[in-house]
Design an enzyme around this catalytic site. Structure first.
Site, PDB file in Angstrom:
ATOM      1  N   PRO A  80      26.722 -19.482  -0.659  1.00 22.95           N
ATOM      2  CA  PRO A  80      25.782 -20.285  -1.467  1.00 22.95           C
ATOM      3  C   PRO A  80      26.385 -20.551  -2.841  1.00 22.95           C
ATOM      4  CG  PRO A  80      24.672 -18.416  -0.424  1.00 22.95           C
ATOM      5  CD  PRO A  80      26.130 -18.222  -0.193  1.00 22.95           C
ATOM      6  N   CYS A  81      26.302 -21.791  -3.305  1.00 23.11           N
ATOM      7  CA  CYS A  81      27.022 -22.167  -4.532  1.00 23.11           C
ATOM      8  C   CYS A  81      26.200 -21.957  -5.800  1.00 23.11           C
ATOM      9  CB  CYS A  81      27.490 -23.618  -4.451  1.00 23.11           C
ATOM     10  SG  CYS A  81      26.133 -24.804  -4.358  1.00 23.11           S
ATOM     11  N   GLN A  82      24.937 -21.504  -5.651  1.00 23.10           N
ATOM     12  CA  GLN A  82      24.090 -21.368  -6.842  1.00 23.10           C
ATOM     13  C   GLN A  82      24.674 -20.382  -7.849  1.00 23.10           C
ATOM     14  OE1 GLN A  82      23.086 -21.302  -3.717  1.00 23.10           O
ATOM     15  NE2 GLN A  82      21.043 -22.208  -3.429  1.00 23.10           N
ATOM     16  N   GLY A  83      25.459 -19.425  -7.373  1.00 24.70           N
ATOM     17  CA  GLY A  83      25.945 -18.389  -8.278  1.00 24.70           C
ATOM     18  C   GLY A  83      27.373 -18.530  -8.712  1.00 24.70           C
TER      19      GLY A  83
END
Length: 359
Positions: A80-83
């Site tokens: 997941p790229c949110q972080g």
């Protein structure tokens, strides 16, 4: 055809793995932290060992030993790229970017012949390009030759525009070519015309508010529907939420290809984006569906002709999941799995090209 082995990290509902399997690529090990996603993956990939846990807790060597698998051909995953905002800082203790480094830990530990990293279409420019540059740098440091591109699944036979960044790393200086497009806006000498929304879902029966149907409307009307049906007789996951009177009125007003802009002021929300409460165009491929494709107030997801949002089955069809693919959890969780998935067709076409490079 020789079977290739694969490990799938952040595997979700298993769309990418399902695509890989079409090219005799056996996913022997997978990891997913969400319970419902993991159940879905396990049911549809019964020969894969699925670890439902935080990736930080996984001892890859130990897990591969437990299934008597020493050499792995492919490792795939899309953290997941949110972080990823602090990836460039190299602070591996920063929880916001740890999944990025955990993917690379998997690469270093498992030592596959090929890696496939997939992410959002804007990945290359995310956080001023630092994440992309760091990934390429780290993979090259390990010894991989790296190739990257942005693919839109509509160009390969999906009835939906869905762009993903695909990064491939190959050991031993092997070569790789991304697949050629097969579909286009119109028929050409070399390409077929895009599948539109109705070519994917026109064999599914109409639904009213609160209704569910388990019988197909007709026999498959084209090759895409035939592939999705796979000869099964009972329709599943084709249902409509129970709408209140206000929502029913809103849906009844929206015209063909219309949107929130066609509503009278007393029915418009106080603030909104222009693509909400919007009907899908029956003559075009779907725009990218999101986790909220079953909610009329979400981005364009209202049925072209019926006064409702897409059903779970229709969403799965637009993503390319066959009708016998079983999803677990509540309707919201099922739609989340489908909306977040990588379409199987991308796994299939990338898997074929990887196979050409490795064999």
């Amino acid at each position: 055809m020789k079977k290739l082995t694969c490990v799938d990290l952040f595997c979700g509902a298993g769309g990418f793995s399902y695509g890989l399997k079409q090219n005799q690529i056996e996913v022997v090990l997978a990891n997913e932290i969400e319970n419902d996603f993991s159940k879905t993956f396990s049911f549809n990939h019964p020969n894969t060992k699925v670890i439902t846990d935080d990736i930080h807790n996984i001892d890859f060597k130990k897990e591969l030993k437990s299934i008597n698998c020493k050499d792995i051909d492919i490792l795939c995953g899309g953290p997941p790229c949110q972080g990823f905002s602090t990836v460039g800082s190299k602070n591996k203790r920063d929880k916001r970017n740890s999944l990025f480094w955990e993917f690379l830990r998997g690469v270093k530990t498992i030592e596959p012949k090929a890696i496939i990293f997939e992410n959002v279409s804007g990945f290359k420019n995310l956080y001023d390009g630092i994440v992309y540059e760091t990934l390429i740098e780290e993979l090259e440091k390990i010894g991989y030759k790296v190739f990257s591109d942005i693919l839109d699944a509509v160009n390969y036979g999906l009835p939906q525009h869905r762009k993903r960044t695909i990064i491939v790393g190959l050991a031993n200086n092997s070569q790789f070519e991304f697949p050629q497009k097969k579909y286009n806006k119109t028929n050409t000498l070399f390409d077929n015309e895009y599948f539109n929304i109705m070519s994917a879902i026109s064999d599914l029966p109409p639904l009213n508010s609160g209704e569910e149907k388990k019988k197909y409307l007709s026999e498959p009307k084209n090759e895409y529907q035939k592939q999705m049906r796979k000869g099964i007789e009972i329709l599943t996951e084709h249902n409509c939420s129970n709408y209140g009177e206000r929502m029913k009125k809103i849906l009844s007003i929206i015209p063909m290809n219309g949107s929130v802009n066609d509503l009278p002021s007393d029915l418009k929300p106080k603030s909104y984006f222009n693509n909400v409460y919007a009907r899908l165009d029956p003559a075009l491929p779907s725009p990218t569906i999101t986790r909220n494709f079953g909610t009329p107030s979400s981005s364009r997801c209202i049925h072209p002709y019926q006064n409702r949002a897409l059903s779970t089955r229709e969403g799965a069809r637009l993503q390319g999941f066959p009708d016998d693919y079983v999803f677990f959890g509540s309707k919201v969780k099922k739609n989340l799995q489908i909306g977040n998935a990588v379409p199987p067709i991308l796994g299939e076409i990338i898997g074929l090209q990887i196979r050409k490079s490795l064999t």
